[in-house]
Design a protein around this motif. Structure first.
Motif, PDB file in Angstrom:
ATOM      1  N   PRO A 140       0.822  -1.225   0.000  1.00  0.00           N
ATOM      2  CA  PRO A 140       0.000   0.000   0.000  1.00  0.00           C
ATOM      3  C   PRO A 140       0.852   1.270   0.000  1.00  0.00           C
ATOM      4  O   PRO A 140       0.461   2.273  -0.600  1.00  0.00           O
ATOM      5  N   GLU A 141       2.002   1.225   0.621  1.00  0.00           N
ATOM      6  CA  GLU A 141       2.867   2.414   0.657  1.00  0.00           C
ATOM      7  C   GLU A 141       3.532   2.713  -0.679  1.00  0.00           C
ATOM      8  O   GLU A 141       4.195   3.738  -0.824  1.00  0.00           O
ATOM      9  N   ASP A 142       3.354   1.839  -1.654  1.00  0.00           N
ATOM     10  CA  ASP A 142       3.828   2.126  -3.008  1.00  0.00           C
ATOM     11  C   ASP A 142       2.835   2.988  -3.788  1.00  0.00           C
ATOM     12  O   ASP A 142       3.126   3.415  -4.906  1.00  0.00           O
ATOM     13  N   THR A 143       1.682   3.239  -3.213  1.00  0.00           N
ATOM     14  CA  THR A 143       0.673   4.059  -3.869  1.00  0.00           C
ATOM     15  C   THR A 143       1.201   5.477  -4.079  1.00  0.00           C
ATOM     16  O   THR A 143       1.654   6.131  -3.144  1.00  0.00           O
ATOM     17  N   ALA A 144       1.153   5.922  -5.324  1.00  0.00           N
ATOM     18  CA  ALA A 144       1.689   7.233  -5.678  1.00  0.00           C
ATOM     19  C   ALA A 144       1.465   7.488  -7.168  1.00  0.00           C
ATOM     20  O   ALA A 144       1.083   6.578  -7.905  1.00  0.00           O
ATOM     21  N   VAL A 145       1.732   8.720  -7.569  1.00  0.00           N
ATOM     22  CA  VAL A 145       1.850   9.020  -8.994  1.00  0.00           C
ATOM     23  C   VAL A 145       3.308   8.790  -9.382  1.00  0.00           C
ATOM     24  O   VAL A 145       4.219   9.342  -8.765  1.00  0.00           O
ATOM     25  N   TYR A 146       3.501   7.972 -10.383  1.00  0.00           N
ATOM     26  CA  TYR A 146       4.832   7.631 -10.868  1.00  0.00           C
ATOM     27  C   TYR A 146       5.116   8.428 -12.143  1.00  0.00           C
ATOM     28  O   TYR A 146       4.333   8.385 -13.093  1.00  0.00           O
ATOM     29  N   ARG A 147       6.253   9.115 -12.120  1.00  0.00           N
ATOM     30  CA  ARG A 147       6.617   9.942 -13.267  1.00  0.00           C
ATOM     31  C   ARG A 147       7.967   9.525 -13.827  1.00  0.00           C
ATOM     32  O   ARG A 147       8.890   9.190 -13.080  1.00  0.00           O
ATOM     33  N   CYS A 148       8.035   9.571 -15.126  1.00  0.00           N
ATOM     34  CA  CYS A 148       9.259   9.246 -15.841  1.00  0.00           C
ATOM     35  C   CYS A 148      10.087  10.528 -15.993  1.00  0.00           C
ATOM     36  O   CYS A 148       9.541  11.613 -16.217  1.00  0.00           O
ATOM     37  N   ASN A 149      11.385  10.391 -15.872  1.00  0.00           N
ATOM     38  CA  ASN A 149      12.302  11.524 -16.051  1.00  0.00           C
ATOM     39  C   ASN A 149      13.411  11.142 -17.008  1.00  0.00           C
ATOM     40  O   ASN A 149      13.944  10.036 -16.947  1.00  0.00           O
ATOM     41  N   ALA A 150      13.743  12.088 -17.858  1.00  0.00           N
ATOM     42  CA  ALA A 150      14.887  11.927 -18.751  1.00  0.00           C
ATOM     43  C   ALA A 150      15.829  13.093 -18.515  1.00  0.00           C
ATOM     44  O   ALA A 150      15.384  14.227 -18.328  1.00  0.00           O
ATOM     45  N   ARG A 151      17.102  12.814 -18.502  1.00  0.00           N
ATOM     46  CA  ARG A 151      18.014  13.939 -18.323  1.00  0.00           C
ATOM     47  C   ARG A 151      19.298  13.726 -19.112  1.00  0.00           C
ATOM     48  O   ARG A 151      19.792  12.625 -19.302  1.00  0.00           O
ATOM     49  N   GLY A 152      19.803  14.874 -19.568  1.00  0.00           N
ATOM     50  CA  GLY A 152      21.099  14.914 -20.210  1.00  0.00           C
ATOM     51  C   GLY A 152      22.025  15.746 -19.338  1.00  0.00           C
ATOM     52  O   GLY A 152      21.753  15.956 -18.156  1.00  0.00           O
ATOM     53  N   ILE A 153      23.077  16.235 -19.909  1.00  0.00           N
ATOM     54  CA  ILE A 153      24.053  17.013 -19.131  1.00  0.00           C
ATOM     55  C   ILE A 153      23.453  18.335 -18.668  1.00  0.00           C
ATOM     56  O   ILE A 153      23.677  18.793 -17.536  1.00  0.00           O
ATOM     57  N   THR A 154      22.666  18.949 -19.543  1.00  0.00           N
ATOM     58  CA  THR A 154      22.184  20.301 -19.232  1.00  0.00           C
ATOM     59  C   THR A 154      20.666  20.408 -19.192  1.00  0.00           C
ATOM     60  O   THR A 154      20.136  21.512 -19.107  1.00  0.00           O
ATOM     61  N   TRP A 155      19.973  19.324 -19.272  1.00  0.00           N
ATOM     62  CA  TRP A 155      18.526  19.400 -19.312  1.00  0.00           C
ATOM     63  C   TRP A 155      17.903  18.234 -18.576  1.00  0.00           C
ATOM     64  O   TRP A 155      18.527  17.214 -18.308  1.00  0.00           O
ATOM     65  N   SER A 156      16.603  18.424 -18.276  1.00  0.00           N
ATOM     66  CA  SER A 156      15.818  17.388 -17.621  1.00  0.00           C
ATOM     67  C   SER A 156      14.371  17.581 -18.044  1.00  0.00           C
ATOM     68  O   SER A 156      13.911  18.712 -18.219  1.00  0.00           O
ATOM     69  N   SER A 157      13.674  16.479 -18.226  1.00  0.00           N
ATOM     70  CA  SER A 157      12.289  16.569 -18.665  1.00  0.00           C
ATOM     71  C   SER A 157      11.451  15.506 -17.970  1.00  0.00           C
ATOM     72  O   SER A 157      11.965  14.435 -17.618  1.00  0.00           O
ATOM     73  N   TRP A 158      10.156  15.803 -17.794  1.00  0.00           N
ATOM     74  CA  TRP A 158       9.256  14.924 -17.047  1.00  0.00           C
ATOM     75  C   TRP A 158       8.044  14.523 -17.870  1.00  0.00           C
ATOM     76  O   TRP A 158       7.544  15.301 -18.683  1.00  0.00           O
ATOM     77  N   GLY A 159       7.574  13.345 -17.595  1.00  0.00           N
ATOM     78  CA  GLY A 159       6.299  12.927 -18.127  1.00  0.00           C
ATOM     79  C   GLY A 159       5.179  13.398 -17.220  1.00  0.00           C
ATOM     80  O   GLY A 159       5.421  13.991 -16.157  1.00  0.00           O
ATOM     81  N   GLN A 160       3.942  13.136 -17.648  1.00  0.00           N
ATOM     82  CA  GLN A 160       2.782  13.597 -16.889  1.00  0.00           C
ATOM     83  C   GLN A 160       2.495  12.716 -15.681  1.00  0.00           C
ATOM     84  O   GLN A 160       1.892  13.169 -14.716  1.00  0.00           O
ATOM     85  N   GLY A 161       2.902  11.475 -15.763  1.00  0.00           N
ATOM     86  CA  GLY A 161       2.712  10.588 -14.627  1.00  0.00           C
ATOM     87  C   GLY A 161       1.606   9.573 -14.835  1.00  0.00           C
ATOM     88  O   GLY A 161       0.700   9.777 -15.651  1.00  0.00           O
ATOM     89  N   THR A 162       1.695   8.489 -14.082  1.00  0.00           N
ATOM     90  CA  THR A 162       0.667   7.464 -14.084  1.00  0.00           C
ATOM     91  C   THR A 162       0.401   7.049 -12.635  1.00  0.00           C
ATOM     92  O   THR A 162       1.339   6.896 -11.846  1.00  0.00           O
TER      93      THR A 162
END
Length: 115
Positions: free
Chosen positions: A87-109
């Motif tokens: 039950p403690e795993d309940t959450a919104v899970y978001r994907c992240n991608a990152r390079g040297i100078t940037w980072s980006s996120w998904g909307q989540g599931t």
């Protein structure tokens, strides 16, 4: 334009399993570090697992031994296999991608672990 689209979340009973997927586009996936983060209501966002371009992985202590992150560079997709869910795993899970100078996120599931 970087796009990260998560899928695979849902409602699962305690002890069950889920596989999350994150389909990526708009950047050189094979050269990027990919991660899964989660945020439960009222809690801070935390890293669940990450995988580098070379395949090295890192896991939160709370999911070690129960989860596995992997990537398919041919499909530009990163996966998070989660077993023995609690039950403690309940959450919104978001994907992240990152390079040297940037980072980006998904909307989540949303992942909900409940009987």
């Amino acid at each position: 334009q970087v796009q990260l689209v998560e899928s695979g979340g849902g409602l699962v009973q305690p002890g069950g399993s889920l596989r999350l997927s994150c389909a990526a586009s708009g950047f050189t996936f094979s050269r990027s570090t990919m991660g899964w983060y989660r945020q439960a209501p009222g809690k801070q966002r935390e890293l669940v697992a990450a995988i580098t371009s070379g395949g090295s992985t890192d896991y939160a202590d709370s999911v070690k031994g129960r989860s596995s992150i992997s990537r398919d560079n041919a499909k530009n997709t990163v996966y998070l296999q989660m077993n023995s869910l609690k039950p403690e795993d309940t959450a919104v899970y978001r994907c992240n991608a990152r390079g040297i100078t940037w980072s980006s996120w998904g909307q989540g599931t949303q992942v909900t672990v409940s009987s």
